[in-house]
Design a protein around this motif. Structure first.
Motif, mmCIF file in Angstrom:
data_model
loop_
_atom_site.group_PDB
_atom_site.id
_atom_site.type_symbol
_atom_site.label_atom_id
_atom_site.label_comp_id
_atom_site.label_asym_id
_atom_site.label_seq_id
_atom_site.Cartn_x
_atom_site.Cartn_y
_atom_site.Cartn_z
ATOM 1 N N ALA A 1 20.419 5.350 9.735
ATOM 2 C CA ALA A 1 19.263 4.503 9.462
ATOM 3 C C ALA A 1 18.134 4.941 10.380
ATOM 4 O O ALA A 1 18.373 5.381 11.496
ATOM 5 N N SER B 1 16.533 7.904 0.688
ATOM 6 C CA SER B 1 16.295 6.929 1.745
ATOM 7 C C SER B 1 15.897 5.617 1.099
ATOM 8 O O SER B 1 14.976 5.573 0.285
ATOM 9 N N GLY C 1 6.407 -4.561 9.600
ATOM 10 C CA GLY C 1 6.543 -4.762 8.164
ATOM 11 C C GLY C 1 6.192 -3.557 7.324
ATOM 12 O O GLY C 1 6.419 -3.549 6.118
ATOM 13 N N THR D 1 12.715 -6.821 -2.915
ATOM 14 C CA THR D 1 13.270 -6.804 -1.558
ATOM 15 C C THR D 1 13.882 -5.469 -1.162
ATOM 16 O O THR D 1 14.398 -5.350 -0.046
ATOM 17 N N ALA D 2 13.837 -4.508 -2.033
ATOM 18 C CA ALA D 2 14.431 -3.214 -1.686
ATOM 19 C C ALA D 2 13.776 -2.115 -2.502
ATOM 20 O O ALA D 2 13.266 -2.368 -3.602
ATOM 21 N N ALA D 3 13.796 -0.917 -1.954
ATOM 22 C CA ALA D 3 13.163 0.194 -2.663
ATOM 23 C C ALA D 3 13.712 1.519 -2.175
ATOM 24 O O ALA D 3 14.096 1.655 -1.003
ATOM 25 N N VAL D 4 13.763 2.464 -3.067
ATOM 26 C CA VAL D 4 13.983 3.845 -2.653
ATOM 27 C C VAL D 4 12.677 4.342 -2.047
ATOM 28 O O VAL D 4 11.633 4.286 -2.687
ATOM 29 N N LEU D 5 12.742 4.778 -0.807
ATOM 30 C CA LEU D 5 11.547 5.301 -0.155
ATOM 31 C C LEU D 5 11.239 6.702 -0.638
ATOM 32 O O LEU D 5 10.087 7.090 -0.812
ATOM 33 N N GLY D 6 12.289 7.472 -0.794
ATOM 34 C CA GLY D 6 12.105 8.850 -1.208
ATOM 35 C C GLY D 6 13.426 9.566 -1.233
ATOM 36 O O GLY D 6 14.473 8.988 -0.907
ATOM 37 N N VAL E 1 19.628 -0.335 -3.681
ATOM 38 C CA VAL E 1 18.445 -1.146 -3.955
ATOM 39 C C VAL E 1 18.838 -2.458 -4.611
ATOM 40 O O VAL E 1 18.378 -3.535 -4.221
ATOM 41 N N MET F 1 16.444 0.642 6.945
ATOM 42 C CA MET F 1 16.550 1.831 6.106
ATOM 43 C C MET F 1 17.962 2.387 6.115
ATOM 44 O O MET F 1 18.633 2.380 7.145
ATOM 45 N N LEU G 1 8.783 -4.044 -3.022
ATOM 46 C CA LEU G 1 8.686 -4.409 -1.622
ATOM 47 C C LEU G 1 7.237 -4.743 -1.266
ATOM 48 O O LEU G 1 6.623 -4.110 -0.391
ATOM 49 N N PRO G 2 6.664 -5.729 -1.949
ATOM 50 C CA PRO G 2 5.252 -6.045 -1.733
ATOM 51 C C PRO G 2 4.962 -6.353 -0.272
ATOM 52 O O PRO G 2 5.738 -7.017 0.402
ATOM 53 N N GLY G 3 3.866 -5.834 0.185
ATOM 54 C CA GLY G 3 3.470 -6.065 1.577
ATOM 55 C C GLY G 3 4.041 -5.089 2.567
ATOM 56 O O GLY G 3 3.743 -5.160 3.752
ATOM 57 N N SER G 4 4.884 -4.180 2.101
ATOM 58 C CA SER G 4 5.501 -3.202 3.006
ATOM 59 C C SER G 4 5.245 -1.782 2.519
ATOM 60 O O SER G 4 6.173 -1.081 2.095
ATOM 61 N N VAL H 1 6.372 0.777 6.628
ATOM 62 C CA VAL H 1 7.380 1.835 6.699
ATOM 63 C C VAL H 1 6.732 3.117 7.218
ATOM 64 O O VAL H 1 5.749 3.593 6.642
ATOM 65 N N VAL I 1 15.071 1.399 1.617
ATOM 66 C CA VAL I 1 14.711 0.336 2.557
ATOM 67 C C VAL I 1 14.968 -1.009 1.900
ATOM 68 O O VAL I 1 14.737 -1.174 0.702
ATOM 69 N N THR J 1 12.767 -3.103 -6.135
ATOM 70 C CA THR J 1 12.800 -4.533 -6.417
ATOM 71 C C THR J 1 11.838 -5.188 -5.433
ATOM 72 O O THR J 1 11.184 -4.498 -4.648
ATOM 73 N N THR K 1 13.018 3.746 -7.826
ATOM 74 C CA THR K 1 13.656 2.449 -8.008
ATOM 75 C C THR K 1 13.156 1.424 -6.996
ATOM 76 O O THR K 1 13.093 1.695 -5.799
#
Lengths: 468, 136
Positions: free
Chosen positions: A443, B97, A169, A93-98, B122, B109, A153-156, A171, B99, A91, A89
């Motif tokens: 966090a 997790s 910027g 400005t936000a994302a599931v990292l894992g 998200v 995060m 999360l473009p650019g990150s 992760v 962000v 957007t 998932t």
């Protein structure tokens, strides 16, 4: 789906090698050809990661994190991590990292340290001495392969270097992987912290060490109602394992303490404090003084909200002033006490809980803290026998190495239990008052070191408590 | 001494999605975009506190309920001293997790249990500061 058997076997053999340590952790590459861990896209070399294709860089960074754990864990049974990079998932400005977690849990096997208790698969295998469920993987770990791209999360993107030099910027993939793998190894409860309901009727091994200081019970011995209350009890939820608590002071810095020193009958630590943004920061020497309360003044809008009158000046000059919250800002109260000659201020809350006190005034130079309403009431009782200038009650405001930051009055490491239950964060992480930052806070903060054990971190020690 | 207690805000350690208590909380959510799990309410006298459950819901649009299923999953009794096995549903039990990037470009995060909780985080959007940043 897992790939073909051949692929699985090759991946297991090839990928296990770099992770050899006290335990062997095999990574099962669960990605298809050309994507994820197999992405052939040519990318610039980054940090200490020697590879120049995206898939290989991802794999190297993951192996690095796995290797950190493999070097610390002790098990005769290979731990199998099924890993993949997938679209998760996102957007702008936000994302599931894992995500990660145990694939199976076990109870009542031979070697279990607690009966009727769920253990994550990898730990159960270690305690049992061989794989309880041969052919099954232990941990599933997925990471977002779109991170940093358009609409995700473009650019990150993930920083895939292993040198802990994360550009602003980006992760830190290694930190994320270390954190998520810890959850898969057992750094979590399976009990529902919101309702207190046990998972399938039994506690997790975690619950035998999660301790409510208000009830004096571990979670494994509480009722559902008690567990639900404990999960939102702020500083009253601690870890009761000796592996962690015996070394907490080697990792955590000295913490703030309002230490009552005299009379002996009330001598005690009080580490549940609100901290001031203004005034002198606490230090390890601290401020030692006699405590005197500021008495109510006529026509006052609140305790110490106006310049102190002669009676109060006489009382607090050279002393630590005890002031009730209410009527005006904390900054005004402390400034008025300082102007009256006080060497420190203790604000007693007028409601439940604690606040950190904000405000900016460089002319305020004395330290101040907030104590709870209950602690304030107890202190006022101790002050009842005072004269106009003496109370005989002494305290020191300091950073105390005997009460490290993130521990309670008895040196037990606090667990995260905010007053509003936060799924995924509450109960299964160290409290955020720990300092320096720990890997397993809710966090991932700055300053992490990719070290999971002493002298930088307590995560491995906690895993030892539960059986690793 | 590594610690910076000026900042003693580190003690609370919560990332700051600052809302003023109590009436402006909802308004603040609109400005901040919400920040589940990482919300602090600023009091009139300059204090910072955690939100009440009601404030949390207003600010974040969620009640913080744990999505972990308590429905009885299938338990399998194994022989040979292997006890009982239970397969977990990763969509429900895995730790996610997440962000989020704030207006200042800083990344924060957070964690969630279960895919739905992660998706809510998200979609909720903007973060506050992490505890180190809050301390500076």
């Amino acid at each position: 789906m897992r790939k073909t058997l051949l692929t699985v076997l090759m991946a297991a053999v090839l990928l296990a090698l770099p992770a050899m340590g006290a335990a062997t952790i095999s990574i099962i590459n669960n990605d298809g050809a050309g994507v994820g861990l197999n992405d052939p896209t040519v990318v610039p070399q980054v940090g200490t990661n020697p590879h120049t294709t995206l898939g290989a860089q991802r794999l190297y960074a993951l192996q690095h994190a796995v290797g950190v754990w493999a070097a610390k864990l002790d098990s005769s049974v290979t731990i199998v991590v099924r890993a993949s990079f997938e679209p998760l998932t996102c957007t702008a400005t936000a994302a599931v990292l894992g995500s990660a977690g145990a694939i199976e849990v076990f109870r009542d096997f031979s070697g279990a340290s607690f009966a009727g208790t769920w253990y994550p698969g990898a730990l159960a295998d270690k305690l049992f001495g061989s794989s309880i469920s041969p052919g099954s993987d232990d941990i599933r770990a997925r990471f977002n392969r779109d991170l940093g791209g358009a609409n995700c999360l473009p650019g990150s993107p993930f920083y895939l270097g292993t040198d802990n030099s994360i550009p602003s910027g980006q992760v830190d993939f290694v930190a994320v992987a270390l954190h998520e793998l810890a959850h898969g190894l057992g750094f979590q409860t399976f009990t529902n912290g919101s309702t207190g309901a046990l998972f399938a009727g039994f506690p997790a091994v975690w619950d035998h060490f999660l301790f409510g200081t208000s009830t004096g019970l571990t979670w494994s011995n509480m009722t559902d109602t008690q567990r639900a209350a404990s999960a939102i009890s702020l500083s009253q939820l601690v870890w009761n394992g000796t592996s962690v608590n015996s070394v907490a002071g080697q990792v955590l810095n000295a913490g703030p303490n309002f230490k009552l020193t005299l009379p002996a009958s009330i001598a005690s630590n009080n580490v549940d404090l609100g901290i001031a943004q203004f005034g002198a920061p606490l230090n390890t020497t601290g401020v030692l003084g006699e405590i005197m309360p500021v008495a109510a003044q006529p026509a006052s809008i609140g305790n110490a909200c106006e310049p102190l009158n002669a009676t109060n000046v006489l009382a607090v000059n050279g002393k630590i002033a005890l002031i009730d919250r209410g009527g005006c800002t904390f900054l005004i109260k402390v400034k008025n006490a300082q102007n009256a000659g006080a060497i420190g201020v203790v604000i007693a809350n007028n409601a439940a809980g604690l606040l950190n006190m904000t405000g900016v005034d460089a002319t305020v130079t004395i330290p101040s803290v907030m104590i709870s309403q209950a602690a304030g009431n107890a202190l006022k009782t101790a002050l009842l026998g005072r004269s106009r200038t003496r109370s005989g009650v002494f305290a020191r405001l300091l950073l105390d190495s005997t009460t490290p930051a993130g521990t309670d009055n008895f040196g037990r490491v606090k667990m995260y239990a905010p007053t509003t239950f936060a799924s995924g964060s509450s109960v299964s992480h160290f409290d955020t008052t720990a300092f320096p930052n720990l890997l397993m806070e809710p966090a991932i903060n700055v300053g992490l070191t990719q070290v999971v054990d002493l002298p930088n971190d307590l995560t491995f020690r906690l895993l030892k408590d539960i059986g690793w | 001494m590594k610690i910076n207690w000026m900042a003693g805000l580190t003690a609370l350690g919560l990332a700051v999605c600052l809302a003023e208590e109590p009436k402006k909380a909802a308004e603040s959510k609109v400005k901040q975009g919400g920040q589940p799990g990482m919300v602090i309410v600023k009091t009139p006298d300059g204090g910072l506190r955690a939100p009440t459950a009601e404030e949390y819901q207003v600010l974040t649009g969620q009640g913080g309920a744990n999505l972990r299923s308590t429905a009885a999953p299938q338990q399998e009794v194994l022989g040979g001293g292997k006890g009982v096995r239970l397969a977990l549903d990763p969509a429900v039990t895995e730790v996610f997790s997440v962000v989020t990037k704030g207006p200042d470009g800083k990344l924060v995060m957070q964690e969630a249990v279960g895919a739905k909780a992660a998706e809510r985080l998200v979609k909720a959007g903007a973060p506050g500061k992490d505890k180190q940043e809050a301390a500076q």
